[in-house]
Design an enzyme around this catalytic site. Structure first.
Site, PDB file in Angstrom:
ATOM      1  N   GLY A 283       0.787  -1.229   0.000  1.00 48.05           N
ATOM      2  CA  GLY A 283       0.000   0.000   0.000  1.00 48.05           C
ATOM      3  C   GLY A 283       0.816   1.274   0.000  1.00 48.05           C
ATOM      4  O   GLY A 283       0.261   2.353  -0.224  1.00 48.05           O
TER       5      GLY A 283
ATOM      6  N   CYS B 122     -28.139  -8.647 -16.571  1.00 45.62           N
ATOM      7  CA  CYS B 122     -27.542  -8.378 -17.884  1.00 45.62           C
ATOM      8  C   CYS B 122     -28.505  -8.766 -19.008  1.00 45.62           C
ATOM      9  O   CYS B 122     -29.034  -9.880 -19.030  1.00 45.62           O
ATOM     10  CB  CYS B 122     -26.231  -9.146 -18.031  1.00 45.62           C
ATOM     11  SG  CYS B 122     -25.523  -9.004 -19.692  1.00 45.62           S
TER      12      CYS B 122
ATOM     13  N   CYS C 261     -26.620 -11.868 -21.018  1.00 37.52           N
ATOM     14  CA  CYS C 261     -26.335 -13.183 -20.431  1.00 37.52           C
ATOM     15  C   CYS C 261     -27.159 -13.460 -19.178  1.00 37.52           C
ATOM     16  O   CYS C 261     -27.056 -14.534 -18.606  1.00 37.52           O
ATOM     17  CB  CYS C 261     -24.845 -13.328 -20.105  1.00 37.52           C
ATOM     18  SG  CYS C 261     -24.335 -12.438 -18.625  1.00 37.52           S
TER      19      CYS C 261
ATOM     20  N   CYS D 118     -23.322  -6.562 -18.949  1.00 34.99           N
ATOM     21  CA  CYS D 118     -22.090  -6.771 -18.184  1.00 34.99           C
ATOM     22  C   CYS D 118     -21.003  -5.824 -18.685  1.00 34.99           C
ATOM     23  O   CYS D 118     -20.784  -5.690 -19.889  1.00 34.99           O
ATOM     24  CB  CYS D 118     -21.577  -8.192 -18.373  1.00 34.99           C
ATOM     25  SG  CYS D 118     -22.558  -9.449 -17.551  1.00 34.99           S
TER      26      CYS D 118
ATOM     27  N   CYS E 269     -19.307 -12.060 -19.676  1.00 30.27           N
ATOM     28  CA  CYS E 269     -20.593 -12.112 -20.376  1.00 30.27           C
ATOM     29  C   CYS E 269     -20.527 -13.159 -21.493  1.00 30.27           C
ATOM     30  O   CYS E 269     -21.406 -14.008 -21.641  1.00 30.27           O
ATOM     31  CB  CYS E 269     -20.893 -10.733 -20.939  1.00 30.27           C
ATOM     32  SG  CYS E 269     -22.595 -10.479 -21.434  1.00 30.27           S
TER      33      CYS E 269
END
Lengths: 358, 192, 295
Positions: free
Chosen positions: C30, C239, C242, C264, C270
């Protein structure tokens, strides 16, 4: 059917073809040669070399041509090429005392050893469009006065120095830092600031320098000396152990005489601001000298109140390759982030509507 | 005069492979990384240590060599253009053997503002093994890892534990044994 | 491959410099390591940090995937993939599971990542405190002392004003309980994927000249308050292609009466679902999403 994101590769290819066409323009017109660009658009080439940090007229001319005359784009092209080049040697500091000047003026003294030499300058031209140029007609030429080439041209500021009226510049043989090798860290020493400014965007420095003349950290500048000319570049090859000249570069140098300082213990003295750029870049060198001086606020014990005195502000935003890239990246798709924001703002509004109803 | 040992046969690919090996080792403390190149090693360095030097050291990094590694100095100068540091505290990279490792606090531990400006210590040990007596915990480790690191002087782990309270300052260590390496970044806790 | 340039464009000395920075980044999760970022043939702000990281790690046996907004065929992803195709000869893929390196702008793929994979994030502004404190010298001091009070105050003010933490993307996280970090402008939907991921996460900010990292299996906590816990985006729709109801959805306006459909954002996810026979959910026709989606 939803197909909007498809075909990226094809679209890019088509766009490149269009760009090439647009760059070339009307094929009935003769194509620009690099010799024409480097020989006739000299100041464009100079600016690209200066901010591109690479002294090569031919490559800079190529960049100007490829960028369709967009100088910031040309600077970017040159920088991206520069970064792939190996570092073969480090030159000695160029000695501008030994410059072979084509122009040299001082606004502080009416006359001085070496004389005032205007050289090729837009100063004192009347800015009237010259239609004779449009007709590509031949110009009447005036033989310039055959001045003996200036070889000994003492600095205007040395005159003050001999009287002790201007601050001394400490000799420093330490190798200066290099922001192309190590990331900029704050506080930055003066050598690093000057490197940043020398590569910095002319427009940005011009505006900042201008602001110091309008009360945003006034430094009372006088153009002590501006000189343009050629200086030798020397290196010391490891195997030889002495300096050899490997060529020369044209540079523009500006030394400003600024606001004096002093105290009961220390007699009053003028202070300095310095600008040096590749090629003929007088506006840039002067702006750089103004900003250099204002960035010395900390070291000279002045209160920092204005943007031009704020080194993080100035140094972090002076580079137009960085600035241009980041401003223009807003063109890239951001629809995922935007969808997040839409989702959030709708939720906040739905909550507010529900609370208002309760 | 003795001929200088070669560096990487394929400098681009060999350095990339060695880097990925040490990156993986640093990202997953307790895993062993293996180094196949360089084919020849200089006196004073094992293969893993030599690979790390060729991959990470150059004219921008000062290197400190412990006495047993000092014979590699010419090789480091030739292949890496390395500058030698006078003391562990001045080194970006240090190469030493377990038996003669200076007190860990003598290395550059970085500052709180720039903890990355710290030494990376490459420490040659007689042996490295998975499933040993040491228990490792911390970033990069799913639950715990067990490793064995042979030949460390007594008090070594105590010294390293002392550095924890200085975090983010600290020392990152790559233990090497011949062709293999195991990294302990400053965040790894060691018990046992 | 283009003549005249090194493998992966960068010279070996530049790669060494970046590699040293990457190792320190992994060692201090980090923390933003300054590095001498180079000018690249793509503009700053267009992924130069990610490109430099990828160039420093990629090798001939890697399989590279490049996505922007979750999709492999968005123009900038195509452009970056082409740069690597021209300067290396590594295999590229659109399949998340096949990739060993995934360079991304703004998304983490929906498919679970695995050990040995490396995510490379393109980062515009790496400093999580930058919009609260513009000065680098000051934010560096705050990180040195883990003094993150300005961030907590900012989030608290959000809650007071909006009733929510008003951040949808680039949502701040704390890594391994120590460093405050920007996860790059991914939607907060993707934040939980960072937490204890088996993959190595590398972040490159070219213009800002910083590299940082999250090692595998490292705790990444999104900032929140007890009474305002962190929550990810949700959609009432699924979606339209899909039928997925567990993926991040892009909203597409399909006519000028604000009719919308949702699909998506992760094109590979997808595609894979459709290849396995999934289609639009029966009730999820691209119809009237004109009402507030959050209702």
């Amino acid at each position: 059917m939803y197909v909007a994101v498809k075909g990226g590769a094809k679209a890019i290819e088509a766009s490149h073809a269009l760009l090439d066409q647009a760059r070339r323009g009307d094929p009935a017109t003769p194509e620009l040669s690099l010799a024409q660009i480097s020989g006739q658009l000299t100041l464009a080439v100079d600016r690209v070399m200066a901010e591109g940090s690479l002294y090569d007229r031919e490559l800079a001319a190529l960049a100007v041509k490829q960028a369709r005359g967009d100088l910031v784009e040309a600077i970017f092209l040159l920088r991206a090429y520069r970064t792939t080049l190996p570092r073969l040697a480090e030159s000695l500091p160029v000695d501008t005392d030994k410059m072979r000047p084509i122009r040299r003026i001082s606004a502080a003294y009416k006359d001085l050893p070496g004389g005032q030499m205007l050289g090729p300058t837009f100063d004192y031209t009347h800015r009237l469009l010259d239609f004779a140029l449009a007709a590509e007609g031949k110009r009447k030429t005036v033989e310039p006065a055959a001045d003996a080439p200036q070889t000994d041209c003492p600095r205007a500021l040395d005159i003050l120095d001999r009287e002790g009226l201007i601050e001394q510049v400490a000799e420093d043989d330490a190798s200066p830092p290099d922001l192309t090798r190590d990331p900029l860290q704050f506080p930055a020493e003066r050598a690093l600031r000057l490197q940043n400014l020398a590569r910095g965007d002319e427009g940005f420095l011009l505006a900042l320098g201008y602001s110091t003349q309008r009360g945003y950290s006034s430094t009372h500048p006088f153009a002590g000396e501006i000189r343009i000319g050629d200086v030798d570049v020397e290196i010391v090859p490891e195997e030889l152990g002495f300096a050899v000249c490997i060529g020369d570069v044209r540079v523009t140098e500006c030394e400003m005489i600024n606001q004096f300082q002093g105290s009961r213990e220390k007699p009053a003295q003028f202070t300095r601001g310095y600008g040096l750029v590749f090629g003929e870049g007088e506006r840039k060198a002067m702006a750089m000298a103004l900003v250099d001086r204002s960035l010395r606020a900390g070291e000279l014990g002045e209160e920092r109140t204005s943007p031009a005195q704020d080194e993080e502000f100035v140094l972090s935003h002076a580079d137009n390759v960085e600035a241009s890239g980041f401003v223009q990246h807003l063109k890239l798709p951001h629809y995922v982030d935007f969808q997040s924001e839409l989702n959030l703002i709708r939720r906040i509004r739905a909550d507010q509507t529900r609370e208002a109803a309760e | 005069m003795r001929a200088m040992e070669a560096g990487f046969a394929d400098p681009v690919s060999d350095a990339q492979a060695a880097f990925r090996a040490v990156l993986d080792a640093m990202a997953r403390p307790g895993r062993l990384a293996h180094f196949a190149a360089p084919a020849e090693v200089p006196p004073g360095l094992g293969r893993a240590a030599a690979a790390l030097a060729l991959t990470l050291v150059d004219m921008d990094t000062a290197v400190w060599l412990g006495p047993a590694c000092a014979p590699a100095a010419d090789w480091l100068r030739f292949h890496c253009s390395a500058r030698l540091a006078a003391s562990p505290a001045a080194a970006r990279f240090a190469f030493a053997t377990a038996g003669e490792c200076p007190p860990l606090a003598q290395f550059d531990l970085g500052t709180n503002e720039y903890p990355d400006q710290s030494t990376t210590l490459v420490l040659e040990v007689p042996g490295l093994a998975r499933g040993g007596a040491l228990t490792l915990r911390g970033p990069g480790i799913e639950t715990v890892e067990h490793v064995g690191i042979a030949g460390l002087p007594s008090g070594f782990w105590g010294q390293r534990d002392m550095l924890h309270e200085l975090f983010p300052r600290g020392l990152d260590i790559v233990f090497v044994a011949g062709n293999t390496a195991l990294a302990l970044p400053r965040t790894t806790r060691v018990e046992g | 491959m283009i003549e005249g340039y090194n493998f992966a464009y960068l010279d070996e000395q530049t790669k060494r410099m970046i590699r040293r920075a990457l190792l320190k980044a992994v060692a201090i999760p980090g923390y933003q390591v300054p590095f001498a970022s180079r000018e690249m043939p793509l503009p700053y702000g267009w992924g130069t940090g990610g490109i430099q990281v990828t160039a420093a790690i990629v090798g001939r046996s890697d399989v590279l995937k490049v996505i922007d907004q979750g999709a492999d065929d968005t123009t900038n992803a195509v452009s970056i993939r082409r740069l690597f195709a021209n300067t290396t000869d590594v295999a590229t893929t659109e399949r998340t599971e096949e990739a060993t390196i995934i360079q991304t702008r703004h998304r983490i793929p929906e498919a679970a990542l695995r050990e040995g994979q490396i995510m490379v994030f393109q980062v515009p502004i790496p400093e999580p405190l930058r919009w609260l404190e513009p000065r680098e010298a000051e934010t560096r001091r705050m990180h040195a002392h883990a003094d993150y009070s300005v961030m907590h105050v900012k989030l608290y003010e959000d809650v007071a004003r909006f009733g929510h933490i008003a951040t949808g993307y680039d949502y701040p996280v704390v890594v391994d309980g120590r460093y405050l970090m920007k996860p790059s402008p991914i939607p907060k939907f993707d934040n939980p994927k960072l937490d204890r991921s088996p993959a190595l996460m590398l972040f490159g900010a070219g213009r800002e000249k910083r590299i940082y990292a999250v090692p595998p299996y490292t705790a990444v906590r999104s900032l929140d308050f007890e009474d305002h816990p962190f929550r990810i985006e949700k959609w009432d729709e699924s979606c339209a292609l899909c039928g997925a109801s567990d993926s991040f959805l892009d909203e597409i306006v399909v006519d000028d009466s604000n009719k919308r459909m949702f699909v998506c954002s992760d094109s590979d996810y997808c595609q894979t679902r459709r290849a396995h026979g999934h289609g639009p959910a029966a009730e999820a026709k691209p119809a009237t999403a004109t009402k507030d989606a959050a209702e």
